[in-house]
Design a protein around this motif. Structure first.
Motif, PDB file in Angstrom:
ATOM      1  N   MET A   6       0.847  -1.182   0.000  1.00 46.38           N
ATOM      2  CA  MET A   6       0.000   0.000   0.000  1.00 46.38           C
ATOM      3  C   MET A   6       0.884   1.234   0.000  1.00 46.38           C
ATOM      4  SD  MET A   6      -3.059   1.222   2.592  1.00 46.38           S
ATOM      5  CE  MET A   6      -1.943   1.589   3.955  1.00 46.38           C
ATOM      6  N   ASP A   7       0.586   2.197  -0.886  1.00 45.80           N
ATOM      7  CA  ASP A   7       1.357   3.432  -1.000  1.00 45.80           C
ATOM      8  C   ASP A   7       0.439   4.622  -0.750  1.00 45.80           C
ATOM      9  OD1 ASP A   7       3.788   2.165  -1.755  1.00 45.80           O
ATOM     10  OD2 ASP A   7       3.017   1.933  -3.793  1.00 45.80           O
ATOM     11  N   ILE A   8       1.010   5.664  -0.152  1.00 52.73           N
ATOM     12  CA  ILE A   8       0.285   6.915   0.086  1.00 52.73           C
ATOM     13  C   ILE A   8       1.103   8.048  -0.507  1.00 52.73           C
ATOM     14  CG2 ILE A   8      -0.653   8.487   1.811  1.00 52.73           C
ATOM     15  CD1 ILE A   8      -1.000   6.157   3.699  1.00 52.73           C
ATOM     16  N   GLU A   9       0.481   8.801  -1.413  1.00 49.24           N
ATOM     17  CA  GLU A   9       1.156   9.933  -2.057  1.00 49.24           C
ATOM     18  C   GLU A   9       0.432  11.215  -1.670  1.00 49.24           C
ATOM     19  OE1 GLU A   9       2.591  11.380  -6.536  1.00 49.24           O
ATOM     20  OE2 GLU A   9       1.286   9.634  -6.273  1.00 49.24           O
ATOM     21  N   ASP A  10       1.225  12.190  -1.215  1.00 47.13           N
ATOM     22  CA  ASP A  10       0.659  13.470  -0.772  1.00 47.13           C
ATOM     23  C   ASP A  10       0.566  14.422  -1.969  1.00 47.13           C
ATOM     24  OD1 ASP A  10      -0.183  15.711   0.494  1.00 47.13           O
ATOM     25  OD2 ASP A  10       1.382  15.726   2.032  1.00 47.13           O
ATOM     26  N   LYS A  11      -0.660  14.750  -2.365  1.00 42.34           N
ATOM     27  CA  LYS A  11      -0.908  15.647  -3.493  1.00 42.34           C
ATOM     28  C   LYS A  11      -1.336  17.043  -3.021  1.00 42.34           C
ATOM     29  CE  LYS A  11      -0.526  12.861  -7.144  1.00 42.34           C
ATOM     30  NZ  LYS A  11       0.279  13.163  -8.350  1.00 42.34           N
ATOM     31  N   SER A  12      -1.079  17.352  -1.757  1.00 44.95           N
ATOM     32  CA  SER A  12      -1.568  18.612  -1.193  1.00 44.95           C
ATOM     33  C   SER A  12      -0.992  19.823  -1.910  1.00 44.95           C
ATOM     34  CB  SER A  12      -1.230  18.676   0.295  1.00 44.95           C
ATOM     35  OG  SER A  12      -1.787  17.579   0.992  1.00 44.95           O
ATOM     36  N   LEU A  13       0.330  19.831  -2.122  1.00 46.12           N
ATOM     37  CA  LEU A  13       0.959  20.993  -2.744  1.00 46.12           C
ATOM     38  C   LEU A  13       0.554  21.119  -4.217  1.00 46.12           C
ATOM     39  CD1 LEU A  13       4.526  20.889  -1.163  1.00 46.12           C
ATOM     40  CD2 LEU A  13       2.575  22.302  -0.513  1.00 46.12           C
ATOM     41  N   ASP A  14       0.434  19.994  -4.913  1.00 47.24           N
ATOM     42  CA  ASP A  14      -0.014  20.045  -6.307  1.00 47.24           C
ATOM     43  C   ASP A  14      -1.418  20.626  -6.389  1.00 47.24           C
ATOM     44  OD1 ASP A  14       2.362  18.894  -7.066  1.00 47.24           O
ATOM     45  OD2 ASP A  14       1.568  16.852  -7.092  1.00 47.24           O
ATOM     46  N   TYR A  15      -2.259  20.191  -5.471  1.00 45.00           N
ATOM     47  CA  TYR A  15      -3.651  20.682  -5.451  1.00 45.00           C
ATOM     48  C   TYR A  15      -3.681  22.186  -5.154  1.00 45.00           C
ATOM     49  CZ  TYR A  15      -8.668  20.634  -4.374  1.00 45.00           C
ATOM     50  OH  TYR A  15     -10.012  20.862  -4.380  1.00 45.00           O
ATOM     51  N   LEU A  16      -2.900  22.602  -4.137  1.00 46.37           N
ATOM     52  CA  LEU A  16      -2.878  24.015  -3.761  1.00 46.37           C
ATOM     53  C   LEU A  16      -2.289  24.869  -4.872  1.00 46.37           C
ATOM     54  CD1 LEU A  16      -3.340  26.199  -1.626  1.00 46.37           C
ATOM     55  CD2 LEU A  16      -1.070  25.672  -0.706  1.00 46.37           C
ATOM     56  N   SER A  17      -1.245  24.358  -5.539  1.00 50.84           N
ATOM     57  CA  SER A  17      -0.627  25.102  -6.636  1.00 50.84           C
ATOM     58  C   SER A  17      -1.625  25.360  -7.752  1.00 50.84           C
ATOM     59  CB  SER A  17       0.578  24.331  -7.170  1.00 50.84           C
ATOM     60  OG  SER A  17       1.124  24.951  -8.310  1.00 50.84           O
ATOM     61  N   ALA A  18      -2.344  24.305  -8.145  1.00 53.43           N
ATOM     62  CA  ALA A  18      -3.350  24.477  -9.201  1.00 53.43           C
ATOM     63  C   ALA A  18      -4.457  25.425  -8.763  1.00 53.43           C
ATOM     64  CB  ALA A  18      -3.926  23.110  -9.581  1.00 53.43           C
ATOM     65  N   LYS A  19      -4.816  25.365  -7.484  1.00 53.60           N
ATOM     66  CA  LYS A  19      -5.881  26.235  -6.973  1.00 53.60           C
ATOM     67  C   LYS A  19      -5.466  27.696  -6.990  1.00 53.60           C
ATOM     68  CE  LYS A  19      -8.952  26.677  -2.966  1.00 53.60           C
ATOM     69  NZ  LYS A  19      -9.272  26.139  -1.612  1.00 53.60           N
ATOM     70  N   LEU A  20      -4.223  27.995  -6.544  1.00 52.55           N
ATOM     71  CA  LEU A  20      -3.747  29.373  -6.530  1.00 52.55           C
ATOM     72  C   LEU A  20      -3.550  29.920  -7.943  1.00 52.55           C
ATOM     73  CD1 LEU A  20      -1.170  29.185  -3.601  1.00 52.55           C
ATOM     74  CD2 LEU A  20      -3.466  30.184  -3.558  1.00 52.55           C
ATOM     75  N   LYS A  21      -3.052  29.062  -8.835  1.00 53.53           N
ATOM     76  CA  LYS A  21      -2.898  29.491 -10.223  1.00 53.53           C
ATOM     77  C   LYS A  21      -4.255  29.821 -10.842  1.00 53.53           C
ATOM     78  CE  LYS A  21       1.360  26.939 -11.195  1.00 53.53           C
ATOM     79  NZ  LYS A  21       1.953  25.807 -11.967  1.00 53.53           N
TER      80      LYS A  21
END
Length: 291
Positions: free
Chosen positions: A148-163
């Motif tokens: 089982m793997d867990i990948e943190d997409k928080s910064l990618d999500y926030l980056s797209a949101k701010l852009k």
């Protein structure tokens, strides 16, 4: 300095770095001020701190089972019970070896050993992923591998949101005339990029809500016996006695055909007899004289 001015300058830098579909966006800012607004930078820092974690979970498991088909049905029922969805299900059988044993002239006992495997891909709610993995692991005889793997997409999500936020503000300022974009097509490209950003964030939201699990399972080789027709033509020969009688009968027919053939040549036989008699008469009238 006004916040709108800073946003405009940030948009110019963003377009120069990212490059549009036609080599970049050309933007003209009517405001001559160039200093940065530190308040906007602090708001970005606050957004990062307040952002909700976007954790994407994936898992895969490989195990051996008693019956592949029954296990596949059980996994499908478990997935539906947990409000998930089966995205892919493939089952296949391959013959490992086969042997034919002759029962009679026209029938054969075929014994085959075949292997059955299955691959499945399911989506289950992320909060129920561990329960799903535990239930599945108990369906098998033993587990070969589980991950089982867990990948943190928080910064990618926030980056797209701010852009997206900056681009929305830029479009609004372009409508009011505060910012002018030289190339009209750049506006369409900008809006397309905004849509792509929204779609990517929706994909992240779905990946956070539903985890993807890949499953591979198989069973021991199965022995299958079946009686089939003999497909070897040489096995359908007649018994020796019948073949001998048929050969004698064929010989008699060949002898009759020979007699009939000779009878068809009676003219040649008469001509031969006539020549032979003429030769005898000739020898009597003109005997050979030895000196």
């Amino acid at each position: 300095m006004k916040t709108s001015t800073f946003i405009a300058m940030m948009a110019i830098a963003l377009f120069a770095a990212c490059k549009g579909r036609n080599g970049g966006y050309e933007v003209v800012n009517n405001d001559s001020s160039t200093s940065a607004d530190t308040a906007n930078g602090s708001s970005i820092t606050d957004s990062i701190a307040e952002a909700k974690p976007k954790l994407v979970k994936t898992a895969d498991i490989s195990f051996k089972v008693k019956n592949v088909q029954q296990t596949g049905d059980s996994i499908s029922r478990l997935t539906a019970k947990l409000s998930g969805m089966v995205m892919h299900h493939q089952m296949g059988t391959s013959i490992q070896r086969s042997e034919d044993m002759r029962l009679s002239n026209d029938s054969v006992l075929r014994v085959s050993a075949f292997n059955t495997t299955a691959d499945m891909t399911v989506k289950v709610p992320s909060e129920k992923l561990e329960d799903f993995m535990n239930h599945v692991s108990h369906m098998g005889i033993y587990v070969i591998s589980s991950k089982m793997d867990i990948e943190d997409k928080s910064l990618d999500y926030l980056s797209a949101k701010l852009k997206l936020k900056n681009r929305l503000e830029m479009v609004a300022q372009q409508k009011t005339g505060k910012i002018k974009i030289k190339n009209p097509e750049a506006v369409l490209w900008l809006k397309d990029d905004m849509i792509d950003g929204q779609i990517n964030n929706q994909k992240i939201d779905q990946a956070v809500s539903f985890s993807v699990v890949s499953l591979n399972f198989y069973q021991s080789n199965t022995i299958y016996k079946e009686t089939i027709a003999n497909d070897d033509p040489s096995a359908y020969k007649m018994p020796f006695g019948n073949r001998l009688l048929m050969a004698l009968s064929n010989g008699w027919y060949l002898f009759i055909d020979l007699i009939i053939g000779l009878a068809n040549l009676w003219v040649l036989l008469l001509a031969g007899i006539g020549l032979w008699m003429a030769f005898k008469v000739y020898k009597r009238k003109y005997p050979v004289i030895n000196v």
